[in-house]
Scaffold this active site. Structure first.
Site, mmCIF file in Angstrom:
data_model
loop_
_atom_site.group_PDB
_atom_site.id
_atom_site.type_symbol
_atom_site.label_atom_id
_atom_site.label_comp_id
_atom_site.label_asym_id
_atom_site.label_seq_id
_atom_site.Cartn_x
_atom_site.Cartn_y
_atom_site.Cartn_z
ATOM 1 C CD GLU A 146 -16.275 9.505 12.960
ATOM 2 O OE1 GLU A 146 -16.717 8.535 13.614
ATOM 3 O OE2 GLU A 146 -15.993 9.431 11.752
ATOM 4 C CE LYS A 221 -14.192 7.419 9.058
ATOM 5 N NZ LYS A 221 -15.475 7.576 9.775
ATOM 6 C CB CYS A 258 -14.396 6.386 13.324
ATOM 7 S SG CYS A 258 -15.607 5.184 13.927
HETATM 8 N N1 LIG Z 1 -17.797 6.423 12.186
HETATM 9 C C1 LIG Z 1 -17.389 5.283 11.691
HETATM 10 O O1 LIG Z 1 -16.502 5.233 10.873
HETATM 11 N N2 LIG Z 1 -18.057 4.176 12.139
HETATM 12 C C2 LIG Z 1 -17.937 2.922 11.536
HETATM 13 C C3 LIG Z 1 -18.288 1.816 12.438
HETATM 14 C C4 LIG Z 1 -17.105 1.226 13.113
HETATM 15 O O2 LIG Z 1 -15.983 1.365 12.628
HETATM 16 O O3 LIG Z 1 -17.287 0.615 14.143
#
Ligand SMILES: NC(=O)NCCC(=O)O
Length: 418
Positions: A146, A221, A258
């Protein structure tokens, strides 16, 4: 920040700080798998592996050897390189559909205080040999982590980092398009996107580059974290691209970016659109999510009868100004440790061991995509899903007058709710 690598004859490796402590290692080992392998008797390790990683077509997942061009790059540039193979059963009416897929995890290349141009160049320099190793290994589809071209600055809430946002066909896409052409490779480019046609709106986007270097499409996203220091809603908007599946020369792929991995319906929607491989480019830290990491992707692969490629960045990124996130914790200057551990999960519940918890890495896996339909036929999860029940339930739930369907035990002495 300074660290150097130490390895002993058992492959035990540690990022050893000046003071002798280790950063990101598990008692000096790069991953749980390597720790167990070095400490258990071979027979016991086999059994533990079976329980932890499952079996593919009744066998332990096979390691695959890669060409010397790839292993030399991994030695020269000190990145973890691992390769496996997921088989499917032989079919009478279909040929195997074997694709080679790669995942790249990396730390940033320079401190976050460096000039933005230098930071970007340094990251590109680290990632380039890993893409070359993927190319030399004949990888067909490659996915990066990401927002790979920038530090994961979203903890800070400072707007200066928006400068890293780029158009979907901008700098990093152009950089990767060259490699896509060179290696006849589909590449998933996860970026902070600046939509120059819509008032400079910022999104968190995956650009899918075809094996001819063309842009097949983008996905933005869907779910934005509001947890811990992940103050990402300060920077970009909830995606507006639905759940696209991209039909590429090598199979149908999708990208669940993510935090979307915590949402089973997000995974489901990519499956309903026919995905055979779903990538999950991520940035997440140990304290927050590590126990969830191996479970969620694997569960998605099982429940939706597709392969999942999970990627997480590595290392600790320290920012110039300390910040707080309204959770009572004292001010601090970093998210904590991004624990890498990129890996693949398969629809038959098997999965690969993980890449290093602290080193850059390239994970490669062959996968016979026939396994997806074979698992649908075996377990029938799609056929038995009763989607109409859930569609009705969700339609009711979305109405303002929804009340939960709860049947109260008449013997309960109900007190007034608060
Ligand atoms: N980049 C992101 O969405 N991180 C959020 C933390 C997670 O989902 O563990």
């Amino acid at each position: 920040m300074a660290s150097h690598q130490r390895r002993d004859e058992n492959g035990r490796a540690a990022a050893e700080e000046e003071d002798g402590s280790t950063t990101g290692s598990i008692h000096g080992f790069e991953s749980l798998h390597r720790l167990l392998e070095a400490n258990l008797k071979p027979q016991i390790f086999q059994e533990v592996s079976r329980l932890l990683l499952g079996l593919n077509c009744g066998r332990h997942l096979e390691r695959v050897s890669l060409p010397q061009a790839a292993t030399s790059l991994s030695a020269e540039h000190d990145f973890d390189l691992q390769a496996f193979c997921f088989h499917a059963d032989k079919e009478l009416l279909r040929q195997p559909r074997i694709v080679r897929v790669g995942l790249i995890q990396n730390a940033i290349g320079l401190p976050t205080t460096a000039h933005f141009v230098d930071q970007k160049n340094a990251i590109r320099q680290k990632v380039e040999p890993m893409i070359d190793a993927a190319g030399a290994s004949g990888v067909n589809i490659l996915c990066l982590q990401e927002a790979w071209m920038m530090p994961f600055c979203f903890c800070t809430r400072e707007k200066k980092w928006c400068e890293f946002a780029e158009p979907f066909d901008g700098e990093s896409t152009q950089f990767l398009q060259e490699f896509a052409r060179k290696y006849n490779m589909v590449i998933v480019n996860s970026i902070l996107e600046r939509d120059i046609h819509h008032g400079e709106t910022i999104w968190n986007t995956a650009v899918v580059i075809g094996n001819h270097g063309n842009i097949i499409g983008i996905h933005r996203k869907n779910h934005i974290p509001r947890v811990g220091d992940f103050n990402e809603s300060t920077y970009y908007m909830e995606g507006n691209t639905g759940h696209p599946v991209f039909e590429t020369a090598y199979g149908k792929i999708a990208v669940n970016i993510c935090y979307g991995r915590h949402h089973p319906l997000n995974w489901l929607a990519f499956g309903l659109n026919g995905a055979e491989i779903v990538f999950n480019p991520s940035a997440t830290v140990g304290e927050l999510s590590e126990p969830m990491w191996p479970i969620e992707a694997r569960n998605a692969a099982i429940a939706n009868s597709y392969f999942v490629g999970s990627i997480n960045r590595v290392g600790t990124e320290i920012f110039p100004n300390p910040f707080t996130s309204g959770d009572g914790k004292p001010q601090h200057s970093d998210f904590g440790h991004f624990y890498g551990s990129s890996h693949f999960s398969a629809p038959d519940a098997s999965c690969t061991p993980s890449l290093s918890r602290y080193r850059d890495g390239l994970m490669v896996s062959d996968m016979d995509l026939n396994l997806c339909r074979q698992l649908k036929d075996k377990w029938g999860f799609r056929m038995t899903a009763r989607y109409e029940l859930y569609s009705e339930m969700l339609a009711k739930y979305l109405k303002p007058d929804f009340t939960p369907q709860v049947i109260v035990d008449p013997m309960l002495q109900k007190r007034n709710p608060l």
